[in-house]
Design an enzyme around this catalytic site. Structure first.
Site, mmCIF file in Angstrom:
data_model
loop_
_atom_site.group_PDB
_atom_site.id
_atom_site.type_symbol
_atom_site.label_atom_id
_atom_site.label_comp_id
_atom_site.label_asym_id
_atom_site.label_seq_id
_atom_site.Cartn_x
_atom_site.Cartn_y
_atom_site.Cartn_z
ATOM 1 N N ALA A 12 -1.416 -4.969 -12.604
ATOM 2 C CA ALA A 12 -2.888 -4.657 -12.022
ATOM 3 C C ALA A 12 -2.821 -5.845 -11.568
ATOM 4 O O ALA A 12 -2.742 -7.592 -12.152
ATOM 5 C CB ALA A 12 -3.658 -4.752 -13.917
ATOM 6 N N ASP A 34 -4.777 -2.021 -27.436
ATOM 7 C CA ASP A 34 -3.711 -0.614 -27.317
ATOM 8 C C ASP A 34 -3.373 -1.052 -29.360
ATOM 9 O O ASP A 34 -3.099 -1.733 -29.110
ATOM 10 C CB ASP A 34 -2.715 -1.329 -27.199
ATOM 11 N N GLU A 41 -1.810 7.061 -21.756
ATOM 12 C CA GLU A 41 -2.234 5.897 -22.548
ATOM 13 C C GLU A 41 -1.744 6.510 -24.311
ATOM 14 O O GLU A 41 -3.916 6.180 -24.343
ATOM 15 C CB GLU A 41 -2.118 4.739 -21.793
ATOM 16 N N HIS A 43 -4.724 3.239 -26.223
ATOM 17 C CA HIS A 43 -5.064 2.354 -24.950
ATOM 18 C C HIS A 43 -6.317 3.149 -25.299
ATOM 19 O O HIS A 43 -7.273 3.966 -24.764
ATOM 20 C CB HIS A 43 -4.693 2.284 -24.223
HETATM 21 ZN ZN ZN Z 1 -3.744 -1.223 -22.844
#
Ligand code: ZN
Length: 302
Positions: free
Chosen positions: A206, A220, A269, A272
């Site tokens: 990113a 997370d 994910e 997350h």
């Molecule tokens: Zn994350």
């Protein structure tokens, strides 16, 4: 001498290597050191299964469930008010109303809202840093001080409640990585450029300013049962399933849903979670929509 069996064995190794190379690509949670554990597969074909698309109308159907039997109308009125306020909140934070162009960047105008949408196409303002970062009192997967122990105050309090509820149900969670500053993203990105070259880095990491972790609203989460890894295996664990089911009660949603990388820019994910507030989180989870879809004006009916 090379036997057929050996050839087959070599072929298997080659195939496995190819698969592993694919998963070396990083996710939005990438932190440099452990990025290889995560798998943002930019080469993955965008999902073409349109039958899974959620229609705009499907979004709020569940809100009115059960009101048909309600004769006195008071409860129905209350539900309508709730639906109206949810819609108003969505409209306030719609994708279209919360963005402005600055040079070649599309920058969000509501960085401090709990409903802010940051993704690969929507960055935070340059140098943005929340002013209410605190350390939630929850068990972490690592020792020692670190900026990634922090979240914004409201999200931190909600995370403490979430972890306490998990513990009561016999579920052990660990916080792995929360806030990530702009400066830390810069150093992660630069070391990726050093290691892999500019072109590769741009594809897999990113760019600074585009990580949801910089909002202080994302964290997370994993569990000792899977060795505290932030990998897809967490989603199949008892703890991962508990998290998916209960996070919305505490204002969090699973941010990157399965098979929606064409919309969110990231693969599934399950670790997350993103704080969006207790009023919207259950509605978002029920809708099955990504945040990008949920806050798209095309799906908001006032
Ligand atoms: Zn994350």
């Amino acid at each position: 001498m090379i036997t057929t069996k050996m050839k087959r064995h070599r072929w298997t190794i080659a195939l496995l290597s190819t698969l592993l190379m694919g998963s070396v690509l990083l996710t939005g949670c990438e932190e440099g050191g452990q990025g290889q554990k995560e798998g943002q597969n930019l080469n993955a074909p965008a999902t073409s299964d349109t039958s899974e698309e959620v229609t705009p109308d499907g979004t709020n159907d569940n809100k009115t469930d059960g009101t048909e039997d309600n004769k006195d109308g008071i409860e129905t009125g209350k539900e309508d008010t709730e639906t109206d306020s949810v819609m108003a909140l969505r409209a306030q934070s719609s994708l279209q109303s919360s963005i402005q162009q600055e040079g070649d960047r599309s920058v969000v105008t509501n960085a401090e809202a709990v409903t802010v949408i940051v993704n690969k196409e929507r960055s935070l303002p340059e140098g943005y840093e929340p002013d209410d970062l605190v350390e939630p009192n929850v068990p972490f997967s690592f020792d020692g001080p670190h900026e990634k122990r922090h979240l914004r105050k409201e999200a931190a309090a909600a995370l403490e409640e979430l972890f306490a509820a998990a513990k009561e149900d016999g579920i052990e969670l660990r916080a792995v990585s929360g806030y990530r500053s702009y400066n830390r993203q810069v150093s992660v990105y630069n070391s990726s450029v050093e290691r892999n070259g500019e072109e590769y880095a741009a594809r897999v990491s990113a760019k600074p300013g585009y990580s949801e972790h910089q909002t202080g609203l994302a964290i997370d989460v994993s569990s000792p049962s899977v060795g505290n890894v932030i990998e897809e295996v967490f989603g199949d664990s008892e703890e991962g399933k508990w998290l998916e089911e209960h996070a919305p009660e505490y204002g969090f949603v699973i941010r990157y849903l399965k098979d929606r990388e064409d919309i969110t820019g990231y693969v599934y994910e399950p670790w997350h979670i993103r704080y969006v507030g207790k009023e919207l989180a259950p509605d978002i989870a029920e809708s099955g929509l990504t945040l990008e879809e949920y806050f798209d004006e095309a799906n908001i009916k006032l």
